[in-house]
Design a protein around this motif. Structure first.
Motif, PDB file in Angstrom:
ATOM      1  N   ARG A 157       0.819  -1.231   0.000  1.00  0.00           N
ATOM      2  CA  ARG A 157       0.000   0.000   0.000  1.00  0.00           C
ATOM      3  C   ARG A 157       0.844   1.268   0.000  1.00  0.00           C
ATOM      4  O   ARG A 157       0.325   2.359  -0.215  1.00  0.00           O
ATOM      5  N   ASP A 197       2.322   2.471   2.695  1.00  0.00           N
ATOM      6  CA  ASP A 197       2.014   3.195   3.934  1.00  0.00           C
ATOM      7  C   ASP A 197       3.255   3.642   4.697  1.00  0.00           C
ATOM      8  O   ASP A 197       3.123   4.256   5.762  1.00  0.00           O
ATOM      9  N   HIS A 247       5.581   8.173   4.090  1.00  0.00           N
ATOM     10  CA  HIS A 247       5.755   9.434   4.820  1.00  0.00           C
ATOM     11  C   HIS A 247       7.051   9.415   5.632  1.00  0.00           C
ATOM     12  O   HIS A 247       7.484  10.465   6.126  1.00  0.00           O
ATOM     13  N   ALA A 270       1.436  13.830   5.290  1.00  0.00           N
ATOM     14  CA  ALA A 270       0.331  13.292   6.083  1.00  0.00           C
ATOM     15  C   ALA A 270       0.599  11.832   6.427  1.00  0.00           C
ATOM     16  O   ALA A 270       1.109  11.063   5.609  1.00  0.00           O
ATOM     17  N   PRO A 300      -0.527   8.178   6.733  1.00  0.00           N
ATOM     18  CA  PRO A 300      -1.582   7.408   6.063  1.00  0.00           C
ATOM     19  C   PRO A 300      -2.658   6.960   7.049  1.00  0.00           C
ATOM     20  O   PRO A 300      -2.377   6.732   8.237  1.00  0.00           O
ATOM     21  N   GLU A 301      -3.854   6.828   6.556  1.00  0.00           N
ATOM     22  CA  GLU A 301      -4.962   6.378   7.386  1.00  0.00           C
ATOM     23  C   GLU A 301      -4.636   5.021   8.001  1.00  0.00           C
ATOM     24  O   GLU A 301      -4.150   4.115   7.326  1.00  0.00           O
ATOM     25  N   GLY A 302      -4.865   4.923   9.293  1.00  0.00           N
ATOM     26  CA  GLY A 302      -4.610   3.675  10.001  1.00  0.00           C
ATOM     27  C   GLY A 302      -3.229   3.570  10.602  1.00  0.00           C
ATOM     28  O   GLY A 302      -2.954   2.615  11.345  1.00  0.00           O
ATOM     29  N   GLN A 303      -2.360   4.537  10.310  1.00  0.00           N
ATOM     30  CA  GLN A 303      -1.012   4.517  10.866  1.00  0.00           C
ATOM     31  C   GLN A 303      -0.914   5.486  12.046  1.00  0.00           C
ATOM     32  O   GLN A 303      -1.660   6.472  12.119  1.00  0.00           O
ATOM     33  N   GLU A 339       0.021   8.410  14.652  1.00  0.00           N
ATOM     34  CA  GLU A 339       0.616   9.738  14.618  1.00  0.00           C
ATOM     35  C   GLU A 339       2.020   9.677  15.213  1.00  0.00           C
ATOM     36  O   GLU A 339       2.306   8.856  16.084  1.00  0.00           O
TER      37      GLU A 339
END
Length: 441
Positions: free
Chosen positions: A342, A344, A347, A395, A397-400, A402
């Protein structure tokens, strides 16, 4: 400094023309480029032209003509000797030097190119010329070709194709000969020495620019032309900007310093090294964890450099090590395979693990041959440079998770230059230390 050897370039031309067949190649030199007003950037020769000729002056054109008889196959058009011009801009070899020093079969003043080009191209089955790169020469090539096509009904001869010389030429350049490897070793040695000097001198309170000045001074003092590219000397969070070149900030106690710098030697072969170390000589716990991970990723990737391997496998090996380590540290969550599929992780690690190295820092040569990655062969040289850059610029990724503040502002990259050998590989930049202990010494 290395002695000029015209035989090396003659052998390259011979190999190139063998693969050209009955095509005629037109290979221009670089032109001078304006910096501002009437000031020009320091001259840098076109790498393809230099590879084939060794001629290091602007505004020249080489013709490689395998369809012509022996003694007419290598033609140079150059700036003529002109004492008045040389008073202002320096020595020129002129047409006599093109013949006697550079081994041209025939040589002419550059202003005769338009007049003579058609005649030299007559009889070729195709014209090999790189469109879109040489605006002063391209109209002359197209006009000469057009005249051939216009005259075909009467002469029965014309080049029916305009082809790129670069696929042939760049395959040749990708495999380095022993002379090239020797020059790359020189560039890497000088570059590595500068990195060792930089680590030894760095202290909190210095500015990035002071370290840059010391590195580049060593390049010049050691006989190199200077930096191969804009040196990156990035303290703290600046290291999370991949191509940071401002190099103006003060170095803070507790930060890391990332230095990506290499020299270009007299005949343009390059070093490209990155090292990262603590400004105050001691890693914090977070810095140590991430540095150890990047170093493990780099070492595992270097082990993949061997004949029959691929640059893609080198990257994938480093990437998997990084992703698995980031999961262990809690900076990523999930199955490593899924995270990689994906993207992920991007970043935190947003670039590939290396590139070809040679006359260009990002050297020529294909990484893929259609659907399959190109296999590494003896004589290939590539960088291996994984990294991690922990900031809030991209940003999550969603689900990762902070990113906790304790990790932010840590940017680490470790880069070596590696040659493929019959036995496996040779790390050309081994003089530049990278162990945890060395970084804290």
């Amino acid at each position: 400094m290395t002695a000029f050897d015209p035989g090396i370039h003659a052998l390259r031309r011979e190999r190139f023309m063998e693969q050209l067949g009955a095509a005629a190649a037109v290979i221009p030199a670089a032109a001078l480029t304006t910096h501002h007003a009437d000031c020009e950037w320091p001259f840098r020769q076109d790498s393809d032209f230099f590879y084939l000729t060794g001629f290091d002056e602007p505004d020249a054109v080489a013709l490689l003509l395998p369809h012509r008889p022996e003694g007419e196959r290598f033609v140079l058009f150059v700036q003529p000797k002109d004492p008045a011009a040389e008073v202002w801009t320096g020595f020129r070899w002129g047409t006599e030097g093109a013949l006697e020093r550079y081994g041209a079969d025939l040589a002419h003043p550059l202003d005769q190119l338009q007049e003579k080009l058609s005649g030299y191209l007559n009889g070729a089955e195709a014209i090999a010329f790189r469109i879109g790169r040489h605006p002063a020469v391209e109209p002359l090539v197209l006009a000469a070709w057009g005249r051939q096509l216009d005259m075909y009904a009467r002469s029965g001869e014309a080049a029916f194709g305009l082809v790129a010389p670069t696929p042939i030429l760049h395959r040749l350049r990708l495999r380095k000969d022993p002379h090239e490897l020797a020059r790359l070793r020189d560039a890497c040695r000088i570059s590595a020495e500068a990195h060792e000097l930089a680590r030894e001198m760095t202290r909190p309170g210095m500015r990035e620019s002071e370290v840059q000045a010391a590195i580049e001074s060593h390049f010049r003092a050691s006989g190199a032309r200077g930096p191969a590219y804009g040196s990156i000397v990035a303290g703290g969070d600046n290291a999370c900007v991949l191509h940071y070149t401002a190099n103006t900030a003060p170095l803070q106690d507790g930060d890391l310093l990332l230095i990506d710098a290499g020299c270009s030697v007299e005949d343009y072969y390059n070093g490209d090294i990155t090292r990262t170390f603590p400004v105050n000589g001691r890693f914090s716990a977070e810095q140590r964890e991430l540095y150890s991970l990047v170093l493990a990723a780099q070492e595992s990737a270097i082990e993949m450099v061997r004949p029959g391997g691929t640059a893609e496998n080198v990257h994938n090996t480093a990437l998997r090590t990084l992703v698995e380590g980031l999961v262990d540290l809690g900076l990523l969550v999930g199955d490593p395979d899924g995270l990689i599929e994906r993207g992920d992780y991007r970043h935190l690690y947003m670039h590939r693990t290396g590139h070809w190295l040679g006359l260009d820092v990002h050297d020529v040569g294909a990484y893929r041959l259609g659907e399959r990655p190109a296999e590494l062969e003896t004589g290939f040289v590539l960088t291996v440079e994984p990294g991690l850059y922990i900031s809030d610029r991209l940003a999550v990724p969603e689900g990762q998770p902070e990113i906790d503040d304790r990790w932010k502002g840590i940017g680490i990259r470790i880069e070596d230059d590696v040659a493929v050998t019959d036995q496996g590989h040779e790390v050309l930049t081994h003089i530049a230390q990278k162990s945890l202990a060395a970084m804290e010494s």
